[in-house]
Scaffold this motif. Structure first.
Motif, PDB file in Angstrom:
ATOM      1  N   TYR A  23       4.524  11.075   0.787  1.00 49.07           N
ATOM      2  CA  TYR A  23       3.139  11.531   0.728  1.00 49.07           C
ATOM      3  C   TYR A  23       3.028  13.046   0.532  1.00 49.07           C
ATOM      4  O   TYR A  23       1.912  13.578   0.501  1.00 49.07           O
ATOM      5  N   ASP A 107       1.156   5.339   8.304  1.00 44.81           N
ATOM      6  CA  ASP A 107       1.806   5.523   7.006  1.00 44.81           C
ATOM      7  C   ASP A 107       2.647   4.299   6.679  1.00 44.81           C
ATOM      8  O   ASP A 107       3.580   3.955   7.423  1.00 44.81           O
ATOM      9  N   TYR A 175      -7.646  11.159   6.643  1.00 45.58           N
ATOM     10  CA  TYR A 175      -7.586  10.943   5.197  1.00 45.58           C
ATOM     11  C   TYR A 175      -8.588  11.825   4.443  1.00 45.58           C
ATOM     12  O   TYR A 175      -8.739  11.666   3.231  1.00 45.58           O
TER      13      TYR A 175
END
Length: 246
Positions: A23, A107, A175
């Motif tokens: 990520y 995640d 997020y």
């Protein structure tokens, strides 16, 4: 007179080994040290967001930049805090009181990383860093019903107040997902500001945009991001460059 530029706030996450980082949220200690040193050499001092907003309101924000670390990884205390103090900076860490001592279970890919415990959060605050809320368990607030939305905002603040003896001023939307309902819930919970990610339809102190910082951000790239931040919204390609992560 032209409008004052929005506060420049940098967004970090984890500080550690970048080899398994799908990520792109990890910065190596060596890279973080170089970035913090660059800020200092540019005459910029990193501070927590609450301190930055107060200073700007009082007309003394020149030379200050907000530093934020999302998710409350344990490496913030062990690695980031010593580097911040070495280079004369402070920061805000947004933590998850519903996952104290847990891992980044939200995640799907990548390594599991430990999160700060209650005692470690107290140590972070004792080191002069600001502690803010990232909600209870890292959930997209825009997907929740009213009851769960209120709990993520209010209960996380109450838990952190009990844990540290100080009710947090800041909230960070997991997020970066934010809408008008989320803003209302966070404001009603008693926070004084909230951070998102990229500029969007919402603006102001409850939807603060931030500049992503990754391990590939050299001094030259940070300089470019600083220049892009100074441009008003709506400048076409320049505006789109703000949200580039790499």
């Amino acid at each position: 007179m032209p409008p004052e530029a929005a506060p420049w706030v940098l967004m970090y996450h984890s500080v550690g080994d970048c080899r398994d980082d799908p990520y792109l949220v990890t910065v190596s200690p060596r890279r973080l040290a170089a970035q913090l040193d660059w800020l200092r050499r540019c005459g910029l001092t990193g501070v927590g967001v609450a301190e930055l907003l107060r200073a700007r309101a009082e007309g003394r924000g020149r030379g200050l930049v907000g530093l934020t670390f999302d998710d409350g990884y344990a490496d913030f205390l062990t690695t980031a805090v010593p580097l911040l103090l070495r280079y004369g900076h402070r920061a805000t860490v947004f933590v998850l009181p519903g996952r104290l001592g847990g891992t980044n279970a939200w995640d799907a890919d990548g390594p599991r990383k430990p999160l700060l415990t209650a005692e470690e959060i107290r140590q972070v605050r004792s080191a002069g860093m600001e502690v803010g809320s990232h909600g209870l368990v890292h959930t997209d607030l825009t997907s929740l019903d009213d009851v769960r939305l209120a709990a993520e905002a209010s209960d996380s603040r109450a838990l952190l107040a009990e844990l540290t003896g100080h009710a947090p001023e800041g909230f960070c939307y997991p997020y970066g997902a934010v809408d008008a309902r989320a803003v209302r819930a966070v404001r009603s919970a008693g926070y004084t500001y909230a951070c998102g990610v990229a500029p969007g339809a919402l603006a102001g102190s409850f939807a603060l945009a931030r500049t992503y910082v990754g391990d590939r951000d050299s001094a030259a790239r940070l300089r470019a991001k600083r220049i892009l931040h100074a441009f008003p919204a709506g400048r076409g390609p320049l505006e789109r460059l703000r949200s580039l992560h790499a």
